[in-house]
Write an enzyme that holds these catalytic residues in place. Structure first.
Site, PDB file in Angstrom:
ATOM      1  N   SER A 146      -1.919  -8.192  -1.517  1.00 18.45           N
ATOM      2  CA  SER A 146      -2.459  -6.843  -1.396  1.00 18.45           C
ATOM      3  C   SER A 146      -3.983  -6.873  -1.242  1.00 18.45           C
ATOM      4  O   SER A 146      -4.501  -7.473  -0.302  1.00 18.45           O
ATOM      5  CB  SER A 146      -2.022  -6.011  -2.601  1.00 18.45           C
ATOM      6  OG  SER A 146      -2.213  -4.635  -2.377  1.00 18.45           O
ATOM      7  N   ASP A 276       7.690  -2.194   2.387  1.00 17.42           N
ATOM      8  CA  ASP A 276       6.451  -2.052   1.617  1.00 17.42           C
ATOM      9  C   ASP A 276       5.963  -0.616   1.738  1.00 17.42           C
ATOM     10  O   ASP A 276       5.605  -0.165   2.828  1.00 17.42           O
ATOM     11  CB  ASP A 276       5.402  -3.031   2.154  1.00 17.42           C
ATOM     12  CG  ASP A 276       4.183  -3.153   1.265  1.00 17.42           C
ATOM     13  OD1 ASP A 276       3.754  -2.131   0.703  1.00 17.42           O
ATOM     14  OD2 ASP A 276       3.654  -4.270   1.137  1.00 17.42           O
ATOM     15  N   HIS A 305       6.523  -3.933  -1.873  1.00 17.96           N
ATOM     16  CA  HIS A 305       5.151  -4.440  -1.960  1.00 17.96           C
ATOM     17  C   HIS A 305       5.024  -5.518  -3.044  1.00 17.96           C
ATOM     18  O   HIS A 305       4.401  -6.551  -2.831  1.00 17.96           O
ATOM     19  CB  HIS A 305       4.194  -3.280  -2.256  1.00 17.96           C
ATOM     20  CG  HIS A 305       2.752  -3.650  -2.226  1.00 17.96           C
ATOM     21  ND1 HIS A 305       2.126  -4.094  -1.094  1.00 17.96           N
ATOM     22  CD2 HIS A 305       1.799  -3.634  -3.207  1.00 17.96           C
ATOM     23  CE1 HIS A 305       0.852  -4.339  -1.352  1.00 17.96           C
ATOM     24  NE2 HIS A 305       0.631  -4.073  -2.628  1.00 17.96           N
TER      25      HIS A 305
END
Length: 325
Positions: A146, A276, A305
């Site tokens: 991320s 995601d 995610h």
């Protein structure tokens, strides 16, 4: 002394004896090494309790460094608003395979200094450079999830020769998240304004809602929800600083990593779940893979995610194959 005072004194004495006895029994149950560590902790001698480096601006960056110092190093970079603890599943896996595993708390996150300045990608990357210099890492594999994927891209693109051997971007924010004329498939700025508003209004509740919903896909029909995972996300998030977390939203959403990706010369694996809900797949992973000189895209059907946590068996196996390749 009246009867009430005598009764209180007697009860206090019994309580003191019980507490003292409990401590003594607990100490007897501890192994000698634990007792020795407790003594060393209190005297600050002989044992390194916490690991930090200090950057040029005085920020203290916490890091974990486990495994043989002469082994291949894998450095993990966490997402917003978490900490190095988010990588425990991967660190334990690779430690067992004989690797040296390292993870740090980004400035303003976890146990690092709760900074009110420097909460942007250039400084994040400079902090990583300071850490890798301090540990004198060579040919390391840098893995970012991320926001951590953006940090990896920015750092690897500028790293000193010989410091980096490979890179991995997992559910990562590059090339750029926010919508613009150059990035029509991005998310509207209003989405991130909503993040900021929710953080200011009630950070504690916001940090429950995110993991309970889209982060791990727990809002999907039939999802196997883990309360422990939700609370661990909250624990990590609340350990950091609100100001740093607020600033980091701009850093992860508006930073354009296009030039960084184009400059990266080492083999890079791009891993992304196509379900995601935080960093939408179509505007991230495929675009990043095309910009990389030596990029490989691996797509995970239906994974969220936070797939490193929800599906560590799948993620860890593919990471191991890439590191060994």
């Amino acid at each position: 002394m009246n009867e009430r005072a005598l009764a209180f004194s007697a009860e206090a004495t019994r309580r003191d004896v019980l507490v003292a006895g409990g401590i003594a029994i607990g100490a007897m149950a501890l192994p000698r090494s634990a007792i020795a560590a407790t003594k060393a902790d209190s005297s600050h001698e002989g044992i390194k309790i916490m690991s930090f480096i200090k950057t040029k601006d005085g920020t203290e960056i916490f890091y974990k460094d486990w495994g043989p110092r002469d082994a291949q190093a894998i450095v993990f970079h966490h997402g917003w608003p978490l900490s190095a603890d988010d990588w425990d599943g991967q660190m334990m896996f690779f430690l067992d395979k004989g690797y040296r595993v390292i993870a740090h708390d980004r400035r303003g996150h976890g146990r690092s200094t709760q900074t009110w300045t420097g909460n942007e990608m250039d400084t994040y990357a400079a902090d990583v450079a300071a850490l890798t210099d301090a540990l004198d890492l060579k040919n390391a594999v840098h893995v970012g999830h991320s926001t951590g994927g953006g940090e990896v891209a920015r750092y690897v693109a500028r790293a000193k020769p010989g410091r980096v051997g490979k890179a991995v971007l997992i559910g990562a924010v590059p090339p750029v998240m926010v919508r613009s004329d150059k990035n029509p498939g991005g998310l509207p700025l209003e989405v991130f304004d909503g993040f900021r508003a929710a953080l200011v209004a009630n950070r504690a509740q916001f940090f429950l809602d995110v993991p309970a919903g889209p982060f791990y896909g727990f809002n999907r029909p039939g999802a196997k929800v883990s309360q422990g995972i939700i609370e661990n996300w909250w624990r990590q998030g609340m350990a950091g600083g609100a100001k740093a977390h607020y600033d980091c939203i701009k850093a992860f959403s508006e930073t354009d990593f296009t030039e960084d990706l184009e400059r990266i010369a080492v083999p890079t694996l791009v891993m992304h779940g196509d379900d995601d809900q935080i960093v939408p797949y179509a505007d991230s992973a495929p675009l990043s893979a095309k910009l990389l000189k030596h990029g490989t895209l691996k797509t995970y059907h239906g994974l969220p995610h936070g797939m490193c946590t929800t599906h560590p068996d799948i993620v860890n196996a593919d990471l191991l194959d890439f590191v060994r390749s």
